[in-house]
Design a protein around this motif. Structure first.
Motif, short mmCIF file in Angstrom:
data_model
loop_
_atom_site.label_atom_id
_atom_site.label_comp_id
_atom_site.label_asym_id
_atom_site.label_seq_id
_atom_site.Cartn_x
_atom_site.Cartn_y
_atom_site.Cartn_z
N LYS A 66 0.85 -1.19 0.00
CA LYS A 66 0.00 0.00 0.00
C LYS A 66 0.88 1.24 0.00
CE LYS A 66 -3.50 0.77 2.59
NZ LYS A 66 -4.41 0.88 3.74
N ASP A 67 0.45 2.27 -0.71
CA ASP A 67 1.19 3.54 -0.71
C ASP A 67 1.15 4.16 0.68
OD1 ASP A 67 1.77 3.34 -3.38
OD2 ASP A 67 0.25 4.77 -4.03
N ILE A 68 2.26 4.73 1.08
CA ILE A 68 2.33 5.48 2.33
C ILE A 68 2.10 6.94 1.96
CG2 ILE A 68 3.77 6.15 4.28
CD1 ILE A 68 5.29 3.47 3.85
N THR A 69 0.95 7.46 2.36
CA THR A 69 0.59 8.83 1.97
C THR A 69 0.62 9.80 3.13
OG1 THR A 69 -1.74 8.31 2.25
CG2 THR A 69 -0.83 8.06 0.04
N GLU A 70 0.88 9.33 4.32
CA GLU A 70 1.00 10.21 5.48
C GLU A 70 2.07 9.66 6.42
OE1 GLU A 70 -0.22 13.22 6.25
OE2 GLU A 70 -1.20 13.18 4.30
N ILE B 73 6.75 12.96 4.68
CA ILE B 73 5.85 13.70 3.79
C ILE B 73 5.52 15.06 4.39
CG2 ILE B 73 3.55 13.74 2.77
CD1 ILE B 73 3.77 10.69 2.48
N THR B 74 5.21 15.08 5.67
CA THR B 74 4.90 16.34 6.35
C THR B 74 6.08 17.30 6.29
OG1 THR B 74 3.40 15.19 7.85
CG2 THR B 74 4.16 17.36 8.54
N TYR B 75 7.30 16.78 6.49
CA TYR B 75 8.50 17.61 6.45
C TYR B 75 8.69 18.21 5.05
CZ TYR B 75 13.37 19.05 6.77
OH TYR B 75 14.53 19.77 6.73
N VAL C 222 3.46 10.75 -1.89
CA VAL C 222 3.70 9.36 -1.46
C VAL C 222 5.15 9.23 -0.98
CG1 VAL C 222 4.32 8.54 -3.78
CG2 VAL C 222 3.41 6.95 -2.11
N TYR C 223 5.33 8.39 0.04
CA TYR C 223 6.66 8.12 0.61
C TYR C 223 7.07 6.70 0.26
CZ TYR C 223 10.08 6.50 4.00
OH TYR C 223 11.18 5.93 4.58
N PHE C 224 8.36 6.53 -0.02
CA PHE C 224 8.91 5.18 -0.14
C PHE C 224 10.39 5.21 0.21
CE2 PHE C 224 9.31 7.05 -4.34
CZ PHE C 224 10.58 6.69 -4.75
N GLU C 225 10.92 4.05 0.52
CA GLU C 225 12.34 3.91 0.83
C GLU C 225 12.97 3.07 -0.28
OE1 GLU C 225 15.19 1.99 4.28
OE2 GLU C 225 13.18 2.66 4.82
N VAL D 111 12.50 8.79 0.32
CA VAL D 111 12.07 9.59 -0.82
C VAL D 111 10.59 9.94 -0.66
CG1 VAL D 111 11.78 9.63 -3.34
CG2 VAL D 111 13.71 8.40 -2.33
N VAL D 112 10.28 11.21 -0.91
CA VAL D 112 8.89 11.66 -0.98
C VAL D 112 8.68 12.09 -2.43
CG1 VAL D 112 7.22 13.38 -0.22
CG2 VAL D 112 8.82 12.38 1.42
N GLU D 113 7.60 11.58 -3.02
CA GLU D 113 7.34 11.88 -4.42
C GLU D 113 6.01 12.61 -4.55
OE1 GLU D 113 8.15 9.43 -8.31
OE2 GLU D 113 6.32 8.66 -7.36
N PHE D 114 6.03 13.67 -5.34
CA PHE D 114 4.81 14.39 -5.68
C PHE D 114 4.37 13.92 -7.06
CE2 PHE D 114 2.77 17.65 -8.19
CZ PHE D 114 1.69 17.96 -7.40
N GLU D 115 3.08 13.63 -7.18
CA GLU D 115 2.49 13.28 -8.47
C GLU D 115 1.31 14.19 -8.71
OE1 GLU D 115 1.33 9.17 -8.33
OE2 GLU D 115 3.30 8.52 -7.64
N GLY D 116 1.19 14.70 -9.92
CA GLY D 116 0.06 15.56 -10.26
C GLY D 116 0.11 16.00 -11.70
N GLU D 117 -0.88 16.76 -12.10
CA GLU D 117 -0.93 17.32 -13.44
C GLU D 117 -0.61 18.80 -13.34
OE1 GLU D 117 -4.69 16.37 -15.27
OE2 GLU D 117 -4.57 14.32 -14.51
N CYS D 118 0.56 19.18 -13.87
CA CYS D 118 1.05 20.54 -13.72
C CYS D 118 1.20 21.21 -15.08
CB CYS D 118 2.41 20.53 -13.01
SG CYS D 118 2.36 19.74 -11.40
#
Length: 131
Positions: free
Chosen positions: A29-33, A37-39, A66-69, A76-83
């Protein structure tokens, strides 16, 4: 018929091993919090008064953090979106590398529509967003 033969055991053992590997290394499962991520969301780039969260979420649609190691232990914290890029909305992924003590955030890879961007383009994009 009631006893297990050697042949049946030879099938059960590998299937059990595969099941264990699937459980530990299968899709997660994605770690979203979490604290990383807050930092990163509250982090401000040099010469900017806005946090990364406000900068990205005010300019980009469908923001997702989303966070992953990594396998090497990098957080690593990754931002995903439509920019907006070149006057049209593109699917963007930007990674931020966080040290263990949460004292520094470095820019990692940036993908635009799954194409890796140069560091200069990534930095220009982030500076433009955080102004």
């Amino acid at each position: 018929m009631g006893k297990l033969s050697k042949r049946n055991i030879l099938w059960i053992v590998p299937i059990g091993i595969l099941g264990i590997f699937w459980y530990f290394y299968g899709p997660q499962k994605d770690i979203t919090e979490n604290e990383y991520i807050t930092y990163v969301k509250n982090y401000s780039v040099e010469n900017s008064s806005q946090s990364l969260e406000k900068s990205f979420e005010s300019s980009c649609k469908n923001p997702y953090w989303v966070y992953f190691e990594t396998q090497k232990g990098q957080d690593v914290v990754e931002f995903e979106g439509e920019c907006p890029i070149n006057d049209k909305n593109e699917k963007v992924n930007v990674q931020f590398l966080v040290d263990r003590d949460m004292t520094n955030v470095r820019h990692g890879a940036m993908l635009v529509d799954s194409v890796l961007q140069e560091e200069a383009d990534r930095d220009e994009f982030i500076v433009a967003l955080t102004k």
